[in-house]
Design a protein around this motif. Structure first.
Motif, PDB file in Angstrom:
ATOM      1  N   GLU A 158       0.825  -1.207   0.000  1.00  0.00           N
ATOM      2  CA  GLU A 158       0.000   0.000   0.000  1.00  0.00           C
ATOM      3  C   GLU A 158       0.863   1.263   0.000  1.00  0.00           C
ATOM      4  O   GLU A 158       0.581   2.230  -0.718  1.00  0.00           O
ATOM      5  CB  GLU A 158      -0.922  -0.004   1.225  1.00  0.00           C
ATOM      6  CG  GLU A 158      -2.011  -1.065   1.184  1.00  0.00           C
ATOM      7  CD  GLU A 158      -2.853  -0.987  -0.067  1.00  0.00           C
ATOM      8  OE1 GLU A 158      -3.291   0.137  -0.424  1.00  0.00           O
ATOM      9  OE2 GLU A 158      -3.082  -2.031  -0.703  1.00  0.00           O
ATOM     10  N   GLN A 159       1.912   1.278   0.795  1.00  0.00           N
ATOM     11  CA  GLN A 159       2.771   2.457   0.869  1.00  0.00           C
ATOM     12  C   GLN A 159       3.627   2.617  -0.381  1.00  0.00           C
ATOM     13  O   GLN A 159       3.980   3.738  -0.765  1.00  0.00           O
ATOM     14  CB  GLN A 159       3.659   2.376   2.115  1.00  0.00           C
ATOM     15  CG  GLN A 159       2.891   2.467   3.424  1.00  0.00           C
ATOM     16  CD  GLN A 159       2.071   3.739   3.524  1.00  0.00           C
ATOM     17  OE1 GLN A 159       2.519   4.810   3.137  1.00  0.00           O
ATOM     18  NE2 GLN A 159       0.853   3.622   4.046  1.00  0.00           N
ATOM     19  N   ASP A 160       3.961   1.495  -1.013  1.00  0.00           N
ATOM     20  CA  ASP A 160       4.683   1.541  -2.288  1.00  0.00           C
ATOM     21  C   ASP A 160       3.831   2.274  -3.318  1.00  0.00           C
ATOM     22  O   ASP A 160       4.304   3.195  -4.007  1.00  0.00           O
ATOM     23  CB  ASP A 160       4.994   0.115  -2.746  1.00  0.00           C
ATOM     24  CG  ASP A 160       5.756   0.058  -4.061  1.00  0.00           C
ATOM     25  OD1 ASP A 160       5.268   0.643  -5.051  1.00  0.00           O
ATOM     26  OD2 ASP A 160       6.817  -0.566  -4.120  1.00  0.00           O
ATOM     27  N   VAL A 161       2.569   1.882  -3.419  1.00  0.00           N
ATOM     28  CA  VAL A 161       1.660   2.526  -4.374  1.00  0.00           C
ATOM     29  C   VAL A 161       1.503   4.002  -4.026  1.00  0.00           C
ATOM     30  O   VAL A 161       1.490   4.872  -4.911  1.00  0.00           O
ATOM     31  CB  VAL A 161       0.291   1.819  -4.381  1.00  0.00           C
ATOM     32  CG1 VAL A 161      -0.707   2.604  -5.229  1.00  0.00           C
ATOM     33  CG2 VAL A 161       0.430   0.396  -4.924  1.00  0.00           C
ATOM     34  N   ALA A 162       1.393   4.309  -2.732  1.00  0.00           N
ATOM     35  CA  ALA A 162       1.227   5.697  -2.303  1.00  0.00           C
ATOM     36  C   ALA A 162       2.427   6.552  -2.710  1.00  0.00           C
ATOM     37  O   ALA A 162       2.273   7.711  -3.123  1.00  0.00           O
ATOM     38  CB  ALA A 162       1.027   5.752  -0.790  1.00  0.00           C
ATOM     39  N   LEU A 163       3.622   5.983  -2.592  1.00  0.00           N
ATOM     40  CA  LEU A 163       4.821   6.736  -2.968  1.00  0.00           C
ATOM     41  C   LEU A 163       4.825   7.028  -4.466  1.00  0.00           C
ATOM     42  O   LEU A 163       5.080   8.163  -4.896  1.00  0.00           O
ATOM     43  CB  LEU A 163       6.079   5.967  -2.567  1.00  0.00           C
ATOM     44  CG  LEU A 163       7.409   6.725  -2.720  1.00  0.00           C
ATOM     45  CD1 LEU A 163       8.435   6.222  -1.713  1.00  0.00           C
ATOM     46  CD2 LEU A 163       7.982   6.569  -4.132  1.00  0.00           C
ATOM     47  N   HIS A 164       4.551   6.001  -5.255  1.00  0.00           N
ATOM     48  CA  HIS A 164       4.549   6.207  -6.712  1.00  0.00           C
ATOM     49  C   HIS A 164       3.431   7.160  -7.125  1.00  0.00           C
ATOM     50  O   HIS A 164       3.597   7.950  -8.061  1.00  0.00           O
ATOM     51  CB  HIS A 164       4.429   4.867  -7.428  1.00  0.00           C
ATOM     52  CG  HIS A 164       5.696   4.066  -7.397  1.00  0.00           C
ATOM     53  ND1 HIS A 164       6.656   4.149  -8.383  1.00  0.00           N
ATOM     54  CD2 HIS A 164       6.175   3.185  -6.477  1.00  0.00           C
ATOM     55  CE1 HIS A 164       7.672   3.353  -8.085  1.00  0.00           C
ATOM     56  NE2 HIS A 164       7.405   2.760  -6.931  1.00  0.00           N
ATOM     57  N   GLN A 165       2.309   7.096  -6.421  1.00  0.00           N
ATOM     58  CA  GLN A 165       1.223   8.014  -6.740  1.00  0.00           C
ATOM     59  C   GLN A 165       1.599   9.456  -6.411  1.00  0.00           C
ATOM     60  O   GLN A 165       1.201  10.385  -7.119  1.00  0.00           O
ATOM     61  CB  GLN A 165      -0.060   7.631  -5.997  1.00  0.00           C
ATOM     62  CG  GLN A 165      -1.261   8.488  -6.394  1.00  0.00           C
ATOM     63  CD  GLN A 165      -2.569   7.898  -5.959  1.00  0.00           C
ATOM     64  OE1 GLN A 165      -2.638   7.140  -4.985  1.00  0.00           O
ATOM     65  NE2 GLN A 165      -3.640   8.217  -6.663  1.00  0.00           N
ATOM     66  N   SER A 166       2.383   9.640  -5.365  1.00  0.00           N
ATOM     67  CA  SER A 166       2.802  11.002  -5.019  1.00  0.00           C
ATOM     68  C   SER A 166       3.662  11.596  -6.137  1.00  0.00           C
ATOM     69  O   SER A 166       3.628  12.802  -6.378  1.00  0.00           O
ATOM     70  CB  SER A 166       3.570  11.005  -3.690  1.00  0.00           C
ATOM     71  OG  SER A 166       4.873  10.448  -3.832  1.00  0.00           O
ATOM     72  N   ILE A 167       4.417  10.749  -6.816  1.00  0.00           N
ATOM     73  CA  ILE A 167       5.228  11.223  -7.947  1.00  0.00           C
ATOM     74  C   ILE A 167       4.324  11.614  -9.110  1.00  0.00           C
ATOM     75  O   ILE A 167       4.486  12.660  -9.736  1.00  0.00           O
ATOM     76  CB  ILE A 167       6.231  10.140  -8.392  1.00  0.00           C
ATOM     77  CG1 ILE A 167       7.206   9.815  -7.254  1.00  0.00           C
ATOM     78  CG2 ILE A 167       6.989  10.589  -9.645  1.00  0.00           C
ATOM     79  CD1 ILE A 167       8.093   8.610  -7.524  1.00  0.00           C
ATOM     80  N   VAL A 168       3.344  10.753  -9.398  1.00  0.00           N
ATOM     81  CA  VAL A 168       2.421  11.023 -10.504  1.00  0.00           C
ATOM     82  C   VAL A 168       1.598  12.283 -10.222  1.00  0.00           C
ATOM     83  O   VAL A 168       1.411  13.125 -11.107  1.00  0.00           O
ATOM     84  CB  VAL A 168       1.499   9.808 -10.736  1.00  0.00           C
ATOM     85  CG1 VAL A 168       0.454  10.127 -11.806  1.00  0.00           C
ATOM     86  CG2 VAL A 168       2.318   8.595 -11.157  1.00  0.00           C
ATOM     87  N   LEU A 169       1.120  12.434  -8.994  1.00  0.00           N
ATOM     88  CA  LEU A 169       0.353  13.631  -8.644  1.00  0.00           C
ATOM     89  C   LEU A 169       1.227  14.879  -8.721  1.00  0.00           C
ATOM     90  O   LEU A 169       0.760  15.948  -9.124  1.00  0.00           O
ATOM     91  CB  LEU A 169      -0.237  13.483  -7.241  1.00  0.00           C
ATOM     92  CG  LEU A 169      -1.403  12.501  -7.103  1.00  0.00           C
ATOM     93  CD1 LEU A 169      -1.753  12.298  -5.634  1.00  0.00           C
ATOM     94  CD2 LEU A 169      -2.620  13.000  -7.875  1.00  0.00           C
ATOM     95  N   GLY A 170       2.506  14.721  -8.349  1.00  0.00           N
ATOM     96  CA  GLY A 170       3.428  15.850  -8.402  1.00  0.00           C
ATOM     97  C   GLY A 170       3.704  16.327  -9.820  1.00  0.00           C
ATOM     98  O   GLY A 170       4.176  17.447 -10.026  1.00  0.00           O
ATOM     99  N   ALA A 171       3.404  15.466 -10.798  1.00  0.00           N
ATOM    100  CA  ALA A 171       3.589  15.847 -12.200  1.00  0.00           C
ATOM    101  C   ALA A 171       2.518  16.826 -12.659  1.00  0.00           C
ATOM    102  O   ALA A 171       2.645  17.457 -13.718  1.00  0.00           O
ATOM    103  CB  ALA A 171       3.567  14.603 -13.094  1.00  0.00           C
TER     104      ALA A 171
END
Length: 236
Positions: free
Chosen positions: A137-150
């Protein structure tokens, strides 16, 4: 006038369909329900002592997550994956997230950096607990933070579809791919470091390397299993 007390979300008991969905999903993750296994509504309803309506909703959620597939005249079955399909999911993720890394640096906001650091801290905590489900779950959250930051709605919406497929695949292979907590966390270090340093080329390269190595590791685990126990099928 008396006010209506709204119960806390954590106090609301899960619905029947949610309970059935969670139970079936856990059995898939633990390898008790194997790819290709037929999920018969009536049989499941009798097992849980419910009508077929909540079972139908639970199976719909499994299908949405990519864990099951509904086939005409054959009913619902646990999805059967091929190594090529798994590889394609990683390839598409790599393309999207490499693009996200470039845009993350270009957009460069304090809020995005803060969200990335927070997500990394969450993954670090999950890794220290060695809880595989929490790590995922936290792995997905980290990658999502990158995508949202885009800061791209189209990118985020496209990524959500792909990560949904990835999560379903990851759940199916979970019983055959235990991840080393320390190594898993460390594999994210260069991504986070280069994003925060503003090095878009290095960040993009690290994202691609991270996902390529993840597929290589997963493939090695899956192919090392005895053929009769494998959770994937040969190329269709």
């Amino acid at each position: 006038m008396s006010s209506v007390q709204v119960p806390d979300a954590s106090e609301v008991p899960p619905s029947l369909s949610e309970q059935i969905y969670a139970s079936l999903r856990q059995e898939i993750v633990e390898g008790q329900l194997r790819p290709g296994h037929r999920l018969v509504e009536l049989t499941i309803a009798k097992r849980f002592g419910v009508s077929q309506a909540p079972v139908r909703e639970a199976l719909r959620r499994l299908s949405q997550e990519g864990l099951a597939v509904n086939e005409p005249r054959r009913g619902t079955r646990i999805r059967q994956l091929t190594l090529r399909e798994i590889e394609e999911i990683y390839e598409v993720r790599a393309e999207l997230e490499a693009y996200a890394a470039r845009r993350f640096v270009t957009a460069s906001s304090a809020a995005s950096a803060k969200a990335l650091k927070r997500a990394y801290s969450g993954l670090a905590r999950a890794s220290r607990s060695a809880n595989q489900a929490a790590m995922l779950e936290q792995d997905v959250a980290l990658h999502q933070s990158i995508v949202l930051g885009a800061q791209s709605t189209v990118l985020h919406e496209t990524w959500l579809g792909v990560i949904g497929r990835w999560r379903g695949m990851r759940a199916i292979v979970a019983s055959q791919w235990p991840q080393d907590p320390a190594g898993h966390l460390a594999s994210h270090d260069p991504i986070v470091e280069n994003l925060l340093a503003g090095d878009s080329e290095a960040a993009e390269r690290c994202v691609r390397t991270h996902l390529e190595q993840a597929f290589t590791e997963l493939s090695a685990y899956l192919t090392a299993v005895d053929p009769e126990d494998r959770v994937y099928v040969e190329q269709r």
